[in-house]
Enzyme design. Structure first.
Site, PDB file in Angstrom:
ATOM      1  N   ASP A   1      12.089  37.476  68.620  1.00  0.00           N
ATOM      2  CA  ASP A   1      11.480  36.147  68.736  1.00  0.00           C
ATOM      3  C   ASP A   1      12.447  35.134  68.123  1.00  0.00           C
ATOM      4  OD1 ASP A   1       9.751  34.122  69.374  1.00  0.00           O
ATOM      5  OD2 ASP A   1       8.070  34.834  68.161  1.00  0.00           O
TER       6      ASP A   1
ATOM      7  N   ASP B   1      11.113  27.884  71.679  1.00  0.00           N
ATOM      8  CA  ASP B   1      10.165  26.969  72.308  1.00  0.00           C
ATOM      9  C   ASP B   1       9.560  26.046  71.261  1.00  0.00           C
ATOM     10  OD1 ASP B   1       9.191  29.410  71.294  1.00  0.00           O
ATOM     11  OD2 ASP B   1       7.242  29.111  72.225  1.00  0.00           O
TER      12      ASP B   1
ATOM     13  N   CYS C   1     -13.677  57.782  60.177  1.00  0.00           N
ATOM     14  CA  CYS C   1     -12.612  58.088  61.120  1.00  0.00           C
ATOM     15  C   CYS C   1     -12.086  59.481  60.824  1.00  0.00           C
ATOM     16  CB  CYS C   1     -11.509  57.042  60.966  1.00  0.00           C
ATOM     17  SG  CYS C   1     -10.166  57.275  62.126  1.00  0.00           S
TER      18      CYS C   1
ATOM     19  N   CYS D   1      -9.151  60.698  62.454  1.00  0.00           N
ATOM     20  CA  CYS D   1      -7.832  60.802  63.062  1.00  0.00           C
ATOM     21  C   CYS D   1      -6.912  61.598  62.135  1.00  0.00           C
ATOM     22  CB  CYS D   1      -7.264  59.417  63.329  1.00  0.00           C
ATOM     23  SG  CYS D   1      -6.747  58.563  61.835  1.00  0.00           S
TER      24      CYS D   1
ATOM     25  N   CYS E   1      -6.448  60.156  58.658  1.00  0.00           N
ATOM     26  CA  CYS E   1      -7.582  60.343  57.757  1.00  0.00           C
ATOM     27  C   CYS E   1      -7.709  61.803  57.343  1.00  0.00           C
ATOM     28  CB  CYS E   1      -8.860  59.832  58.410  1.00  0.00           C
ATOM     29  SG  CYS E   1      -8.786  58.058  58.685  1.00  0.00           S
TER      30      CYS E   1
HETATM   31  N1  GUN Z   1       4.671  33.770  67.955  1.00  0.00           N
HETATM   32  C1  GUN Z   1       3.368  33.452  67.989  1.00  0.00           C
HETATM   33  N2  GUN Z   1       3.159  32.397  68.814  1.00  0.00           N
HETATM   34  C2  GUN Z   1       4.358  32.069  69.322  1.00  0.00           C
HETATM   35  C3  GUN Z   1       4.789  31.067  70.248  1.00  0.00           C
HETATM   36  O1  GUN Z   1       4.013  30.270  70.772  1.00  0.00           O
HETATM   37  N3  GUN Z   1       6.129  31.046  70.560  1.00  0.00           N
HETATM   38  C4  GUN Z   1       7.006  31.929  69.974  1.00  0.00           C
HETATM   39  N4  GUN Z   1       8.306  31.850  70.314  1.00  0.00           N
HETATM   40  N5  GUN Z   1       6.624  32.864  69.114  1.00  0.00           N
HETATM   41  C5  GUN Z   1       5.321  32.929  68.786  1.00  0.00           C
HETATM   42 ZN    ZN Z   2      -8.377  57.421  60.791  1.00  0.00          ZN
END
Ligand code: GUN
Ligand code: ZN
Length: 650
Positions: free
Chosen positions: A92, A127, A275, A277, A280
């Site tokens: 990101d 963005d 749970c 799993c 757990c």
């Molecule tokens: N992470 C959570 N929301 C957003 C978003 O709107 N844009 C970007 N780039 N990362 C995010």
């Molecule tokens: Zn569990």
């Protein structure tokens, strides 16, 4: 853009895949958010893969960029070296930090170049995060910048690019953003929704996704930023979201909250084992609650991630089985806000219609709301159209049970005179008797079936009386069956191809019923040549000979896929028709329908069953558009057509 390929689907939801430099991502997939600093990972990525089967992760290139020691490692060994993970890594861009902290020091061009330098498999455009409250003017301006940056990023990067979809709560901007992103992005990342997610404002979330959805290109994977809580996965998948990213597993763990698809449970409230799993089994949650803070957080995070991974598995299975609406309805009981979100989804049936299949194997009610699924709304509308054009007086016949083979119970006096179009009361309202095997009525499993006494079945005493009376003075086969069969054949053709085709073809067709179940099984010509096989869903599907007859009755382009010259020999030989070889597709077709496959001069090549909707064929560069079920080229197929029988009725 994009190299996304659809393998199986349920409505908008798809089981798909796309390639990255570090291997394919099979969708729907969970991309857990991994902190780039190994010290701050409650679960290291390699352990996610080894113990939970996680294939791909997402991390923040911006945090790496602004943290010199992390940056040094990433620049020397790549982001995969930094994370010690050799599967696909999406990065990101810092937009969220910009939103949360007011500013980021990095420029959009620099962060794209940086993501390239550290070897990100999927880089994200920086963005401008638009709040749900942002007014139209400001949202439009922000969107213009986001798009400018996206265009720049596209020209600067050869690798996979995620283009965020912004626009806030403004439907026109969401639509524009989605359309522009689709021209540039390999991943279309719907953003600006974290506040809605965090505050459980699911109806608004659904409105924003629904506004973008029709404009999201089918050839790219769709990502939803911040789909962290497993209770939201089925709802997101319903809109065709392919990638969920979750930091929720860790965020909730910090607060001591356990995530389940049925909702959230504070770990300190637990008194009993909830749970069983494998985690757990190692240490029950009641014990985890008492561990030192650091260990407790780590174990809860691991548990939350496991719950999320398992839910993605259920979503995948539901898509394969065609039961995703059912799963989404069940998940809506996790919280009233989720239910409100699903209700909002039902207010946008037109978003779903183009990809809602012709039929599914099952339709199970989870409650009265199930009767408002988009596919039901479409069915009802088509029934109304069908009924309106049907000649003859209509009247409800309240005592006829669902199955046409019980038609024997119609009193003889009602069978005389002009054609009467029988209606059967069903859980979805009155439906002409001859259409009651079609999806969603045929496989309908409703609550009423099991209530006592069922409302749409005749009280058994009356039914038995009627049956006894009929047995005494009415011979079903002699007095009624032929008439009824003729009418059903015509009705099915009318339903599928319209009244003109029905009028043109039906008189020359003979319907054959299964001796065992009484259902229509084949439509044949008078010489006994099979032309259509009728499935258990009551849909008459043409074989090659049937298609040859049909093609003359259906005006040009209707019910057809036009095949590009390059693919003609392959389709004629029975190979699947790939999306990139479809020159034109009748826009009224939906997935699961049988279409005529023709070349550019309208010569018949075969019959194909649609995997993709027509608009998707135009957008996708990879994958099968239709599976060929009958074709001209091979004598074996012609033979097989004569002997093949549909799978035995249940
Ligand atoms: N992470 C959570 N929301 C957003 C978003 O709107 N844009 C970007 N780039 N990362 C995010
Ligand atoms: Zn569990």
């Amino acid at each position: 853009m994009g190299n996304f390929e659809v393998l199986e689907r349920d409505g908008l939801a798809r089981l798909g895949r796309f390639d990255t430099p570090h291997g394919p991502i099979e969708t729907p997939a969970l991309l857990p958010v991994v902190h780039p600093d190994p010290e701050r990972q409650p679960v290291p990525p390699l352990e996610m893969r080894r113990r939970l089967g996680v294939r791909a992760v997402i991390t923040s290139s911006y945090i790496i960029w602004r943290t010199p020691p992390l940056r040094a490692v990433a620049e020397a060994e790549g982001v995969h070296g930094l994370l010690r993970f050799d599967g696909p890594v999406m990065t990101d861009s810092g937009a969220f930090q910009q939103h949360a902290y007011g500013s980021v020091e990095v420029g959009p061009e620099e962060i794209i170049a940086f993501q390239g330098r550290i070897g990100s498999d999927i880089a994200t455009v920086l963005d401008i995060f638009t709040e749900p409250e942002t007014p139209h003017d400001a949202a439009a301006e922000a969107l213009a910048s986001t798009l400018e940056r996206a265009r720049h990023a596209r020209s600067a990067r050869d690798g996979l690019l995620a283009v965020p979809v912004q626009g806030g709560a403004h439907a026109d901007l969401r639509a524009r953003s989605a359309a522009s992103a689709s021209a540039l992005g390999d991943v279309l990342a719907v953003g600006g929704v974290v506040p809605l997610m965090e505050q459980y404002r699911f109806p608004e979330l659904v409105r924003e996704i629904a506004a973008a959805r029709p404009f999201l290109g089918s050839g790219s994977a769709v990502h939803l930023f911040g789909t962290g809580h497993p209770m939201t996965f089925a709802l997101a998948a319903l809109f065709g979201v392919d990638l969920f990213d979750s930091s929720a597993y860790h965020k909730f763990a910090r607060r001591g909250s356990l995530l389940f698809p049925e909702g959230t449970v504070p770990i300190d409230d637990l008194r009993d084992a909830v749970c069983h799993c494998f985690l757990c089994g190692e240490m029950p949650l009641t014990e985890v609650a008492r561990r030192p803070a650091e260990e407790r957080e780590r174990r809860i995070a691991f548990h939350n991630l496991l719950a999320s991974v398992e839910e993605v598995g259920r979503v995948r299975r539901a898509i394969r089985e065609g039961t995703l609406w059912e799963l989404a309805e069940r998940r809506a009981t996790a919280h009233p806000a989720m239910r409100a979100g699903l209700e909002e989804a039902r207010r946008h049936p037109e978003v779903f219609w183009p990809t809602e299949p012709e039929s599914r194997r099952a339709f199970r009610e989870t409650g009265p709301d199930s009767r408002e699924r988009p596919v039901v709304v479409r069915f009802r509308a088509r029934v109304r159209e069908y009924a309106a054009r049907r000649a003859g007086p209509w009247r409800p016949l309240s005592r006829i049970p669902l199955r046409p083979e019980y038609l024997a119970r119609v009193p003889a006096s009602d069978r005389s005179g002009v054609e009467i179009a029988w209606e059967t009361p069903t859980p979805l309202g009155p439906v002409p008797l001859e259409l009651t095997e079609l999806y969603p009525i045929g496989p309908y499993l409703g609550i009423e079936e099991f209530s006592n006494p069922p409302r749409h079945r005749p009280p058994s005493a009356i039914a038995e009386d009627a049956a006894r009376e009929l047995a005494d003075n009415f011979d079903l086969a002699r007095d009624w069956a032929d008439d009824w069969t003729r009418r059903q054949v015509r009705s099915l053709l009318d339903w599928q191809y319209g009244p003109e085709v029905a009028a043109g073809m039906a008189p020359s067709l003979v319907g054959e019923r299964s001796r065992r179940t009484g259902r229509l099984r084949t439509l044949e010509d008078r010489a006994g040549t099979v032309l259509f096989h009728v499935g258990t869903d009551s849909v008459a599907r043409p074989n090659y000979r049937g298609a040859e007859r049909l093609v003359g009755h259906l005006e040009a382009t209707r019910h057809r896929l036009v095949v590009a010259d390059d693919a003609v020999p392959f389709v004629r030989g029975g190979r699947s028709l790939f999306a990139r070889f479809v020159v034109h597709a009748d826009p009224s077709l939906v997935p699961g329908m049988s279409a005529l496959l023709v070349d550019r001069s309208d010569a018949l090549l075969g019959v194909g069953r649609l995997v993709l909707a027509p608009h998707e064929m135009a957008q996708m560069s990879r994958g099968v558009a239709a599976r060929v079920t009958a074709h001209a080229g091979s004598p074996e197929t012609a033979e097989a057509d004569e002997t093949a029988r549909p799978p035995a009725d249940p």
